[in-house]
Write a protein that holds these residues in place. Structure first.
Motif, mmCIF file in Angstrom:
data_model
loop_
_atom_site.group_PDB
_atom_site.id
_atom_site.type_symbol
_atom_site.label_atom_id
_atom_site.label_comp_id
_atom_site.label_asym_id
_atom_site.label_seq_id
_atom_site.Cartn_x
_atom_site.Cartn_y
_atom_site.Cartn_z
ATOM 1 N N GLY A 1 18.693 19.137 1.777
ATOM 2 C CA GLY A 1 19.637 18.603 0.795
ATOM 3 C C GLY A 1 19.139 18.761 -0.634
ATOM 4 O O GLY A 1 19.836 18.429 -1.586
ATOM 5 N N ALA A 2 17.918 19.245 -0.778
ATOM 6 C CA ALA A 2 17.331 19.546 -2.091
ATOM 7 C C ALA A 2 16.449 20.781 -1.898
ATOM 8 O O ALA A 2 16.034 21.070 -0.774
ATOM 9 N N PRO A 3 16.172 21.521 -2.972
ATOM 10 C CA PRO A 3 15.400 22.768 -2.810
ATOM 11 C C PRO A 3 13.998 22.531 -2.252
ATOM 12 O O PRO A 3 13.397 21.481 -2.499
ATOM 13 N N PRO A 4 13.478 23.522 -1.512
ATOM 14 C CA PRO A 4 12.093 23.418 -1.008
ATOM 15 C C PRO A 4 11.108 23.297 -2.164
ATOM 16 O O PRO A 4 11.365 23.764 -3.260
ATOM 17 N N LEU A 5 9.978 22.660 -1.871
ATOM 18 C CA LEU A 5 8.937 22.475 -2.886
ATOM 19 C C LEU A 5 7.666 23.159 -2.417
ATOM 20 O O LEU A 5 7.275 23.020 -1.252
ATOM 21 N N ARG A 6 7.024 23.864 -3.310
ATOM 22 C CA ARG A 6 5.668 24.356 -3.036
ATOM 23 C C ARG A 6 4.683 23.336 -3.583
ATOM 24 O O ARG A 6 4.927 22.751 -4.623
ATOM 25 N N GLN A 7 3.597 23.152 -2.887
ATOM 26 C CA GLN A 7 2.606 22.134 -3.287
ATOM 27 C C GLN A 7 3.320 20.799 -3.520
ATOM 28 O O GLN A 7 3.296 20.236 -4.613
ATOM 29 N N GLY A 8 3.975 20.324 -2.469
ATOM 30 C CA GLY A 8 4.791 19.118 -2.592
ATOM 31 C C GLY A 8 4.144 17.889 -1.983
ATOM 32 O O GLY A 8 3.092 17.966 -1.337
ATOM 33 N N ALA A 9 4.781 16.756 -2.208
ATOM 34 C CA ALA A 9 4.268 15.498 -1.652
ATOM 35 C C ALA A 9 5.389 14.478 -1.539
ATOM 36 O O ALA A 9 6.402 14.568 -2.237
ATOM 37 N N VAL A 10 5.163 13.543 -0.630
ATOM 38 C CA VAL A 10 6.100 12.442 -0.423
ATOM 39 C C VAL A 10 5.297 11.147 -0.450
ATOM 40 O O VAL A 10 4.268 11.039 0.225
ATOM 41 N N ALA A 11 5.758 10.174 -1.233
ATOM 42 C CA ALA A 11 5.093 8.866 -1.271
ATOM 43 C C ALA A 11 5.905 7.862 -0.470
ATOM 44 O O ALA A 11 7.137 7.849 -0.540
ATOM 45 N N VAL A 12 5.197 7.051 0.287
ATOM 46 C CA VAL A 12 5.807 6.098 1.219
ATOM 47 C C VAL A 12 5.262 4.701 0.927
ATOM 48 O O VAL A 12 4.053 4.523 0.756
ATOM 49 N N MET B 1 0.845 -1.204 0.000
ATOM 50 C CA MET B 1 0.000 0.000 0.000
ATOM 51 C C MET B 1 0.878 1.251 0.000
ATOM 52 O O MET B 1 1.769 1.390 0.835
ATOM 53 N N THR B 2 0.635 2.119 -0.937
ATOM 54 C CA THR B 2 1.403 3.370 -0.996
ATOM 55 C C THR B 2 0.590 4.474 -0.336
ATOM 56 O O THR B 2 -0.622 4.565 -0.529
ATOM 57 N N GLU B 3 1.281 5.282 0.458
ATOM 58 C CA GLU B 3 0.629 6.422 1.096
ATOM 59 C C GLU B 3 1.334 7.697 0.668
ATOM 60 O O GLU B 3 2.566 7.735 0.626
ATOM 61 N N ILE B 4 0.543 8.700 0.377
ATOM 62 C CA ILE B 4 1.105 9.983 -0.041
ATOM 63 C C ILE B 4 0.747 11.036 1.003
ATOM 64 O O ILE B 4 -0.414 11.146 1.415
ATOM 65 N N TYR B 5 1.760 11.762 1.444
ATOM 66 C CA TYR B 5 1.555 12.900 2.345
ATOM 67 C C TYR B 5 1.839 14.163 1.539
ATOM 68 O O TYR B 5 2.945 14.327 1.015
ATOM 69 N N ALA B 6 0.836 15.009 1.433
ATOM 70 C CA ALA B 6 0.956 16.214 0.615
ATOM 71 C C ALA B 6 0.800 17.442 1.504
ATOM 72 O O ALA B 6 0.013 17.437 2.457
ATOM 73 N N ALA B 7 1.592 18.487 1.225
ATOM 74 C CA ALA B 7 1.510 19.720 2.012
ATOM 75 C C ALA B 7 1.825 20.906 1.110
ATOM 76 O O ALA B 7 2.462 20.754 0.067
ATOM 77 N N ASP B 8 1.403 22.083 1.567
ATOM 78 C CA ASP B 8 1.658 23.276 0.760
ATOM 79 C C ASP B 8 3.148 23.556 0.635
ATOM 80 O O ASP B 8 3.589 24.172 -0.328
ATOM 81 N N HIS B 9 3.921 23.116 1.647
ATOM 82 C CA HIS B 9 5.382 23.305 1.588
ATOM 83 C C HIS B 9 6.068 22.011 1.997
ATOM 84 O O HIS B 9 5.679 21.390 2.990
ATOM 85 N N VAL B 10 7.097 21.640 1.248
ATOM 86 C CA VAL B 10 7.912 20.480 1.607
ATOM 87 C C VAL B 10 9.371 20.931 1.669
ATOM 88 O O VAL B 10 9.870 21.604 0.758
ATOM 89 N N LEU B 11 10.030 20.600 2.775
ATOM 90 C CA LEU B 11 11.464 20.888 2.946
ATOM 91 C C LEU B 11 12.204 19.549 2.912
ATOM 92 O O LEU B 11 12.314 18.878 3.945
ATOM 93 N N PRO B 12 12.719 19.157 1.749
ATOM 94 C CA PRO B 12 13.368 17.834 1.705
ATOM 95 C C PRO B 12 14.696 17.788 2.467
ATOM 96 O O PRO B 12 15.112 16.716 2.882
#
Ligand SMILES: [Zn+2]
Length: 446
Positions: A14-25, A1-12
């Protein structure tokens, strides 16, 4: 099962910040990091959790805790370092069976509530092992050891070996054990060397409190002063004529896997010794400030290439386990010390509390950034109704607005271990179980 966490801002990190970003787990691993649109398209059918106006970032790493001191807040406040230490030693026998375990369980919950996924703990009683395991934390729990110049080093090691064996059954796959020679003033050089050799043989990290106070420097160099006086009934302190960092370096006791907590009183030479050894430093600015120990040369340590993480220490010296407050203290003290506003930026502070801590602990191959292939340790900070809403810089907003109350969730190895609202009763139960021990330490029944 894949889960996606999405937020208006993502701070990875070591990589540039993302607006309207998401992470899949998936299966405890990060399998995608990108914009919300990209990640949703690549993982159609995944369960999606929308975090909204929040910053999603790697779960924080609190690189120096004492979970067992969760209820020690304010004890000895305002006393000189040596008297504060003696006050803690004097109160400890008042605890009843179960008090330490309850305090450690509370400490673990408070770390989760602060967005922390990994801790590196120094544990006097060993209760932090079960507490971290039961909370689902990723942890290295270092059992503390003591031994003055009259102690038999092999006996100290053997006692530690038995204590480690006694708690080994309480670990989860996320919890490792380590060794903590408490400090060069409470552990004589020969005992320290034996403990370090044992840790090396086990592949364990070694955590020690070092160069924290001027009183420590006097105790280690001359065997005199307020720490020597305060600990006189417990141990003799032998004069070595050395600064504690030089003492450890000369005996080969600084190495990758050495976790040096505090490093407040270190000069350029000593910073060089740390940098060339591969040892890491844990910065605890609130503990150092509140005990009147000073302000560590964070900028110089970082400039020298020393891996640096950040730790709250414990409420015994530093108010609480709120790592967000610790990050703000790191910024305030660094800028005040250096006299310039760019001495430590918010983004650099987030890195201290994530990738920096992971490097100090030697686990940066697994955690510390939101990167495909790393373990899924994440947290999210709610930015609604703060002065840092509508952010231009997600790191500034997260660091200046972050707090336990604003932590939406803490995910460790893909599992939600804390969720705001859902865990209110669990937190209350931890407080209720732990506070009677505090009352006993105060020595009154009211
Ligand atoms: Zn400490």
């Amino acid at each position: 099962m894949t889960e996606i966490y999405a937020a208006d801002h993502v701070l990875p990190v070591g990589a540039p910040p993302l607006r309207q970003g998401a992470v899949a787990v998936q299966d405890g691993l990060i399998v995608a990091v990108g914009t919300r649109a990209e990640v949703l398209e690549a993982h159609a059918g995944a369960r999606v959790e929308e975090l909204g106006f929040a910053v999603l970032l790697p779960a924080l790493i609190n690189a120096h805790t004492h979970l067992e001191y969760a209820t020690y807040g304010g004890f000895g406040d305002g006393l000189p370092f040596s008297d504060w230490l003696a006050d803690h030693v004097a109160r400890r026998p008042r605890l009843a069976p179960g008090d330490v375990e309850a305090a450690a369980a509370l400490g673990a919950m408070l770390c989760l509530q602060s967005g922390v996924g990994t801790i590196a703990d120094a544990s006097y009683a060993g209760a932090a092992v079960a507490a971290a395991s039961e909370a689902g934390l990723r942890a290295i729990v270092h059992l503390e050891a003591f031994g003055g110049p009259d102690a038999d080093a092999e006996s100290v090691v053997e006692a530690l070996r038995q204590r480690l064996a006694a708690v080994a059954g309480s670990t989860t796959p996320l919890v490792q054990l380590g060794v903590s020679p408490h400090s060069p003033y409470s552990v004589a050089p020969a005992v320290f060397a034996a403990l370090d050799a044992f840790a090396r043989s086990q592949g364990m990290t070694v955590m020690t409190h070092v160069a924290e106070s001027l009183a420590e420097l006097e105790a280690v160099a001359d065997g005199t002063g307020p720490i020597a006086d305060a600990l006189r009934t417990l141990t003799r302190i032998e004069a070595t004529g050395q600064h504690p960092i030089e003492l450890l370096a000369e005996r080969g006791l600084l190495r990758p896997g050495s976790i040096l907590v505090h490093a407040v009183h270190v000069d350029a030479n000593q910073i060089g010794l740390i940098a060339s050894s591969g040892a890491g430093v844990v910065h605890c600015p609130r503990s150092n400030a509140l005990l009147g120990c000073g302000t560590a040369p964070l900028v110089e340590l970082r400039a020298a290439g020393v891996p640096v993480g950040i730790g709250t220490d414990s409420p015994a010296s530093a108010i609480d386990f709120d790592l967000w407050a610790e990050l703000r203290a790191a910024i305030v003290t660094a800028r005040a010390r250096e006299g310039r506003p760019d001495a430590l930026l918010a983004a650099e502070t987030v890195e201290l509390a994530t990738l920096g801590g992971a490097r100090v602990l030697g686990i940066d191959d697994r955690v510390g950034t939101l990167s495909v292939g790393k373990r899924a340790d994440l947290t999210a900070v709610d930015l609604t109704d703060t002065s840092y809403a509508s952010t231009e810089d997600a790191a500034v907003s997260a660091v200046f607005a972050g707090s336990p109350e604003r932590t939406l969730l803490t995910i460790i190895d893909g599992v939600v271990r804390y969720r705001k609202g859902a865990d209110t009763e669990r937190l209350a139960a931890c407080w209720a179980a732990a506070l009677p021990g505090r009352t006993r330490m105060i020595g009154t029944d009211d």
